[in-house]
Design a protein around this motif. Structure first.
Motif, PDB file in Angstrom:
ATOM      1  N   UNK A  38      12.189  -6.872  19.451  1.00  0.00           N
ATOM      2  CA  UNK A  38      12.561  -7.813  18.604  1.00  0.00           C
ATOM      3  C   UNK A  38      12.609  -6.660  17.185  1.00  0.00           C
ATOM      4  N   UNK A  39      13.880  -6.934  16.507  1.00  0.00           N
ATOM      5  CA  UNK A  39      13.969  -6.157  15.524  1.00  0.00           C
ATOM      6  C   UNK A  39      13.132  -7.102  14.294  1.00  0.00           C
ATOM      7  N   UNK A  40      12.698  -5.851  13.289  1.00  0.00           N
ATOM      8  CA  UNK A  40      12.432  -6.746  11.809  1.00  0.00           C
ATOM      9  C   UNK A  40      13.082  -6.298  11.155  1.00  0.00           C
ATOM     10  N   UNK A 209       9.263  -3.293  18.818  1.00  0.00           N
ATOM     11  CA  UNK A 209       9.300  -4.126  17.795  1.00  0.00           C
ATOM     12  C   UNK A 209      10.367  -2.573  17.038  1.00  0.00           C
ATOM     13  N   UNK A 210      11.066  -3.032  16.877  1.00  0.00           N
ATOM     14  CA  UNK A 210      12.226  -2.122  15.468  1.00  0.00           C
ATOM     15  C   UNK A 210      12.353  -2.451  14.432  1.00  0.00           C
ATOM     16  N   UNK A 211      11.608  -2.012  13.801  1.00  0.00           N
ATOM     17  CA  UNK A 211      11.107  -2.050  11.661  1.00  0.00           C
ATOM     18  C   UNK A 211      12.261  -1.021  11.099  1.00  0.00           C
ATOM     19  N   UNK A 212      12.890  -1.846  10.444  1.00  0.00           N
ATOM     20  CA  UNK A 212      14.364  -1.460   9.940  1.00  0.00           C
ATOM     21  C   UNK A 212      14.466  -1.942   8.816  1.00  0.00           C
ATOM     22  N   UNK A 218      19.386  -3.080  13.670  1.00  0.00           N
ATOM     23  CA  UNK A 218      19.173  -3.649  14.264  1.00  0.00           C
ATOM     24  C   UNK A 218      19.524  -4.847  15.524  1.00  0.00           C
ATOM     25  N   UNK A 219      21.060  -5.266  14.942  1.00  0.00           N
ATOM     26  CA  UNK A 219      22.165  -6.211  16.132  1.00  0.00           C
ATOM     27  C   UNK A 219      22.877  -4.769  17.191  1.00  0.00           C
ATOM     28  N   UNK A 220      22.539  -4.220  17.426  1.00  0.00           N
ATOM     29  CA  UNK A 220      22.951  -3.239  18.161  1.00  0.00           C
ATOM     30  C   UNK A 220      21.798  -2.911  19.345  1.00  0.00           C
ATOM     31  N   UNK A 221      20.806  -2.835  18.199  1.00  0.00           N
ATOM     32  CA  UNK A 221      19.863  -2.862  19.650  1.00  0.00           C
ATOM     33  C   UNK A 221      18.552  -3.515  19.880  1.00  0.00           C
ATOM     34  N   UNK A 222      18.222  -4.745  19.425  1.00  0.00           N
ATOM     35  CA  UNK A 222      17.343  -5.941  19.710  1.00  0.00           C
ATOM     36  C   UNK A 222      17.789  -6.717  20.345  1.00  0.00           C
ATOM     37  N   UNK A 224      16.209  -9.846  19.506  1.00  0.00           N
ATOM     38  CA  UNK A 224      15.913 -10.911  18.606  1.00  0.00           C
ATOM     39  C   UNK A 224      16.010 -10.090  17.570  1.00  0.00           C
ATOM     40  N   UNK A 225      16.034 -11.566  16.342  1.00  0.00           N
ATOM     41  CA  UNK A 225      15.883 -10.714  14.957  1.00  0.00           C
ATOM     42  C   UNK A 225      15.180 -11.908  14.219  1.00  0.00           C
ATOM     43  N   UNK A 226      14.441 -11.232  12.961  1.00  0.00           N
ATOM     44  CA  UNK A 226      13.799 -11.702  12.238  1.00  0.00           C
ATOM     45  C   UNK A 226      13.856 -10.990  10.775  1.00  0.00           C
ATOM     46  N   UNK A 227      13.836 -11.764   9.604  1.00  0.00           N
ATOM     47  CA  UNK A 227      14.545 -11.651   8.218  1.00  0.00           C
ATOM     48  C   UNK A 227      13.614 -11.076   7.362  1.00  0.00           C
ATOM     49  N   UNK A 228      12.824 -10.375   6.670  1.00  0.00           N
ATOM     50  CA  UNK A 228      11.830 -10.569   5.931  1.00  0.00           C
ATOM     51  C   UNK A 228      12.278 -10.399   4.306  1.00  0.00           C
ATOM     52  N   UNK A 229      11.787 -11.298   3.313  1.00  0.00           N
ATOM     53  CA  UNK A 229      12.273 -10.549   2.252  1.00  0.00           C
ATOM     54  C   UNK A 229      11.026 -11.274   1.476  1.00  0.00           C
ATOM     55  N   UNK A 230      10.182 -10.453   0.056  1.00  0.00           N
ATOM     56  CA  UNK A 230       9.399 -10.993  -0.447  1.00  0.00           C
ATOM     57  C   UNK A 230       8.142 -11.257   0.051  1.00  0.00           C
ATOM     58  N   UNK A 231       8.031 -10.471   1.375  1.00  0.00           N
ATOM     59  CA  UNK A 231       6.598 -10.597   2.134  1.00  0.00           C
ATOM     60  C   UNK A 231       6.560 -11.867   3.351  1.00  0.00           C
ATOM     61  N   UNK A 232       7.883 -12.224   2.943  1.00  0.00           N
ATOM     62  CA  UNK A 232       7.918 -13.742   3.834  1.00  0.00           C
ATOM     63  C   UNK A 232       9.350 -13.917   5.417  1.00  0.00           C
ATOM     64  N   UNK A 233       9.512 -14.239   6.508  1.00  0.00           N
ATOM     65  CA  UNK A 233      10.169 -14.702   7.258  1.00  0.00           C
ATOM     66  C   UNK A 233      11.122 -15.117   6.606  1.00  0.00           C
ATOM     67  N   UNK A 234      12.359 -15.286   6.520  1.00  0.00           N
ATOM     68  CA  UNK A 234      13.282 -16.123   5.571  1.00  0.00           C
ATOM     69  C   UNK A 234      13.961 -17.139   6.862  1.00  0.00           C
ATOM     70  N   UNK A 235      13.842 -15.272   7.735  1.00  0.00           N
ATOM     71  CA  UNK A 235      15.174 -16.394   8.968  1.00  0.00           C
ATOM     72  C   UNK A 235      14.816 -15.659  10.968  1.00  0.00           C
TER      73      UNK A 235
END
Length: 327
Positions: A38-40, A209-212, A218-222, A224-235
């Motif tokens: 999982x990529x964060x 869990x890959x934090x980057x 992220x797109x070359x290693x994971x 599934x991906x979640x995108x965080x912004x301002x402490x919230x999951x955007x996607x």
């Protein structure tokens, strides 16, 4: 579908300061399946590392206000410190961002790798010594018997990161957390480290869990991906869906702000503005001030994470329009 190895739900973390409160993580939820990577992803200050450090009990100056973090059915947030220490390093391995500050400068690297195995009673001292030599060889450090006795300052940045990886996998964890493992490394060494992690995952069938902040990593290693912004999951989406049908303007902005292989002539488009200060709980979309799609509703109403496709979730009032635009 396999049962999740890790499930984090509605995590809230705050930092109390003399004059105000920083709402660093605001309802973050995600899960990790066995064998999955999982990529964060997100820019600095988005809450990536704080979310993971919260569930591991490694926060400094912050506190978890609410939420759950169930690892193999056990809520990590309800464990006592000693119980959590038994899990960290044994069942959950961690690769920290800066190996120079994470490694003890006064200890030989071999002793540092052995320490975790002895602490968790993974094996005896003789077994730990032999396993350390095997690990050094496995992570690509030549002459393990010689290097065993070296100190961290005698290694390059890439080699120190390999030592950190050896330490993290010493007790054969089921989950490996890699917090910006390629930061401050040149591109060639970055790819070597990512290739090493990929090989270790395939061999051990462990989850990562890959934090980057690096969208390309992220797109070359994971998977599934979640995108965080301002402490919230955007996607949140599987990689293929994420690349083909991005549904949040922030995701599109991240993609437009990097150059990929073969696109050297493409013009970069940085995201205008800056992330909000998190001294108030969000009551509207935190990305609205930087978003080209923003309307009055975005500035008045906080979007909730909702389904827009197969395992694809997004927190955006105008997600369908964004997907049409991206397509």
């Amino acid at each position: 579908m396999a049962e999740d190895l890790l499930t984090v739900e509605n995590l809230h973390t705050q930092f109390e300061r003399a004059d105000d409160t920083v709402y660093a993580v605001n309802g973050v939820s995600f899960s990790v399946e066995p064998g999955e990577t999982l990529g964060i992803v997100g820019e600095s200050g988005s809450g990536k590392s704080v979310s993971v450090l919260s569930m591991l009990g490694l926060l400094r100056g912050g506190r978890v206000v609410s939420g759950t973090a169930k690892f193999m059915g056990t809520d990590l947030l309800k464990l006592r410190r000693r119980q959590l220490e038994d899990i960290r390093g044994r069942d959950i391995g961690v690769i920290f961002q800066d190996p120079m500050t994470s490694l003890n400068p006064t200890m030989r690297i071999g002793d540092q790798i052995m320490e975790g195995m002895l602490t968790h009673q993974y094996t005896n001292r003789k077994g730990a010594f032999a396993r350390t030599l095997d690990l050094l060889d496995e992570v690509g450090i030549p002459e393990p018997k010689v290097r065993f006795r070296n100190y961290p300052h005698e290694f390059s940045g890439g080699m120190r990161q390999r030592v950190m990886i050896a330490m993290a996998i010493a007790c054969e964890p089921q989950l490996l957390i890699a917090d910006e493992p390629t930061t401050a490394l040149d591109v060639t060494v970055q790819m070597q480290i990512l290739s090493l992690l990929h090989g270790l995952r395939e061999k051990r069938q462990m989850s990562i869990v890959m934090i980057t902040h690096d969208f390309g990593v992220a797109t070359n290693f994971c998977d599934r991906i979640i995108v965080l912004y301002a402490g919230q999951v955007m996607e949140s989406a599987p990689l293929e869906e994420f690349l083909k049908r991005p549904a949040h303007p922030y995701t599109i902005g991240l993609k437009a702000s990097i150059i990929e292989v073969g696109q050297q002539e493409r013009e970069l488009h940085p995201i205008p503005g800056s992330a909000p200060t998190l001294t108030e709980l969000p009551h509207s979309c935190p990305y609205a001030t930087r978003c080209l799609f923003a309307q009055e509703r975005c500035r008045q109403e906080l979007p909730v994470l909702r389904n827009v496709g197969a395992s694809h979730y997004v927190a955006c009032h105008r997600a369908e329009e964004v997907m049409d635009h991206a397509g």
